[in-house]
Motif scaffolding. Structure first.
Motif, short mmCIF file in Angstrom:
data_model
loop_
_atom_site.label_atom_id
_atom_site.label_comp_id
_atom_site.label_asym_id
_atom_site.label_seq_id
_atom_site.Cartn_x
_atom_site.Cartn_y
_atom_site.Cartn_z
N GLU A 73 0.82 -1.22 0.00
CA GLU A 73 0.00 0.00 0.00
C GLU A 73 0.85 1.26 0.00
O GLU A 73 0.36 2.35 -0.28
CB GLU A 73 -0.97 0.01 1.20
N LEU A 74 2.16 1.13 0.29
CA LEU A 74 3.04 2.29 0.38
C LEU A 74 4.18 2.26 -0.64
O LEU A 74 4.54 3.29 -1.19
CB LEU A 74 3.62 2.38 1.80
N THR A 120 10.78 5.68 11.06
CA THR A 120 11.17 6.04 12.42
C THR A 120 10.31 7.19 12.91
O THR A 120 9.60 7.83 12.14
CB THR A 120 12.67 6.36 12.53
N SER A 121 10.42 7.46 14.18
CA SER A 121 9.67 8.53 14.81
C SER A 121 10.33 9.88 14.59
O SER A 121 11.55 10.03 14.75
CB SER A 121 9.60 8.26 16.32
N LYS A 122 9.51 10.87 14.26
CA LYS A 122 10.02 12.24 14.14
C LYS A 122 10.49 12.76 15.50
O LYS A 122 11.39 13.58 15.58
CB LYS A 122 8.92 13.15 13.57
N ASN A 123 9.88 12.27 16.57
CA ASN A 123 10.21 12.74 17.92
C ASN A 123 11.44 12.07 18.52
O ASN A 123 11.91 12.48 19.58
CB ASN A 123 9.03 12.52 18.87
N GLU A 137 16.36 8.81 2.75
CA GLU A 137 15.69 10.09 2.52
C GLU A 137 14.20 9.93 2.79
O GLU A 137 13.56 8.99 2.32
CB GLU A 137 15.89 10.53 1.07
N ALA A 138 13.63 10.90 3.52
CA ALA A 138 12.20 10.88 3.85
C ALA A 138 11.36 11.02 2.59
O ALA A 138 11.71 11.78 1.68
CB ALA A 138 11.87 11.99 4.83
N PHE A 139 10.26 10.25 2.52
CA PHE A 139 9.37 10.37 1.36
C PHE A 139 7.89 10.33 1.73
O PHE A 139 7.03 10.61 0.90
CB PHE A 139 9.68 9.30 0.31
N PHE A 140 7.56 9.98 2.97
CA PHE A 140 6.16 9.88 3.36
C PHE A 140 6.07 10.02 4.87
O PHE A 140 6.97 9.60 5.60
CB PHE A 140 5.59 8.52 2.91
N GLU A 141 4.96 10.59 5.34
CA GLU A 141 4.71 10.72 6.78
C GLU A 141 3.29 10.32 7.09
O GLU A 141 2.40 10.47 6.25
CB GLU A 141 4.90 12.18 7.23
N ASP A 146 -0.83 10.31 19.21
CA ASP A 146 -1.47 11.62 19.21
C ASP A 146 -0.50 12.77 18.98
O ASP A 146 -0.91 13.84 18.53
CB ASP A 146 -2.19 11.86 20.54
N THR A 147 0.78 12.57 19.27
CA THR A 147 1.72 13.71 19.25
C THR A 147 3.00 13.45 18.46
O THR A 147 3.96 14.19 18.61
CB THR A 147 2.11 14.10 20.70
N ASP A 148 3.01 12.44 17.63
CA ASP A 148 4.23 12.09 16.93
C ASP A 148 3.90 11.84 15.46
O ASP A 148 2.74 11.76 15.05
CB ASP A 148 4.86 10.83 17.55
N THR A 149 4.95 11.72 14.66
CA THR A 149 4.82 11.44 13.24
C THR A 149 5.76 10.31 12.88
O THR A 149 6.92 10.30 13.32
CB THR A 149 5.18 12.70 12.41
N LEU A 150 5.27 9.37 12.11
CA LEU A 150 6.10 8.27 11.60
C LEU A 150 6.63 8.72 10.25
O LEU A 150 5.87 9.04 9.34
CB LEU A 150 5.26 6.99 11.46
N ILE A 151 7.95 8.79 10.14
CA ILE A 151 8.63 9.22 8.92
C ILE A 151 9.12 7.97 8.17
O ILE A 151 9.90 7.19 8.72
CB ILE A 151 9.85 10.12 9.23
#
Length: 165
Positions: A73-74, A120-123, A137-141, A146-151
Motif C-alpha cells: 500500500e506504500l 522512524t519517529s520524528k520525535n 531520505e524521507a518520502f512519506f509521513e 497523538d503527538t508524533d509522526t512516523l517518517i
C-alpha cells in the motif's frame, strides 16, 4: 569472535524477544508508540512465522535483529522494521553490520530490489539523523499516536542503469 548472519527461526523467538525488549526500552521511556516497543513473545513468534527476520549472532548468541516485509500500500520496495541491538552490544557497530548485510546481500544482491524502506519517529532524538547519514531520505509521513509522526525513509541501493552485484 564469530559472527553469523541468518534468518531467524521459531526457536529464536525467546532470545529475539530479549533483544527487542532490551533495545526498545529507551523507546518506551521516550513515550514513542512503536509496535515493537511493546511486543510480547507471541508477537515475536507471529513475526518470525509470517515475515522474514534476520539475526546477527555473535559467538552463538543473538546480538541484533531486523525484520523485513512488503508494504504494497506504500511501496514496492522491501520494508525493514523491528531493528534492534542487544544493549550489551550498543555502540560497537553491530547494528551497522546487520543493516548493511540486509541492505546489500539480501535486498540488493539477492532480491535485486533497487532500494529499501524503513520508518522512524520524528520525535526520536537521534534515529532520523542517523538514518539520513546512512543515505536514507524521507518520502512519506503519517501520524504516530497523538503527538508524533512516523517518517518513512528510502535508500537507493541500485541506481538506474547500474547492474546488481
Amino acid at each position: 569472535m564469530s559472527e553469523v548472519y541468518r534468518i531467524a527461526t521459531i526457536d529464536d523467538a525467546e532470545e529475539q524477544f530479549k533483544v527487542i525488549d532490551g533495545a526498545y526500552e529507551s523507546i518506551r521511556e521516550l513515550g514513542i508508540t512503536f509496535r515493537a516497543a511493546n511486543a510480547d513473545i507471541e508477537m515475536i513468534r507471529e513475526n518470525i512465522l509470517e515475515n522474514t527476520s534476520y539475526v546477527l549472532e555473535i559467538d552463538g548468541s543473538i546480538a541484533a535483529t531486523i525484520s523485513m516485509k512488503n508494504l504494497p500500500e506504500l511501496t514496492e520496495l522491501p520494508f525493514l522494521y523491528w531493528f534492534a541491538v542487544l544493549p550489551a552490544f550498543k555502540n560497537q557497530g553491530v547494528g551497522n553490520r546487520l543493516l548493511s548485510y540486509v541492505e546489500e546481500v539480501i535486498v540488493r544482491n539477492t532480491l535485486l530490489a533497487p532500494g529499501v524502506v524503513l520508518a522512524t519517529s520524528k520525535n526520536h532524538p537521534w534515529l532520523l539523523p542517523m538514518y539520513e547519514r546512512k543515505g536514507y531520505e524521507a518520502f512519506f509521513e503519517r501520524p504516530l499516536g497523538d503527538t508524533d509522526t512516523l517518517i518513512f525513509l528510502k535508500k537507493t541501493l541500485i541506481e538506474q542503469g547500474q547492474p546488481a552485484l
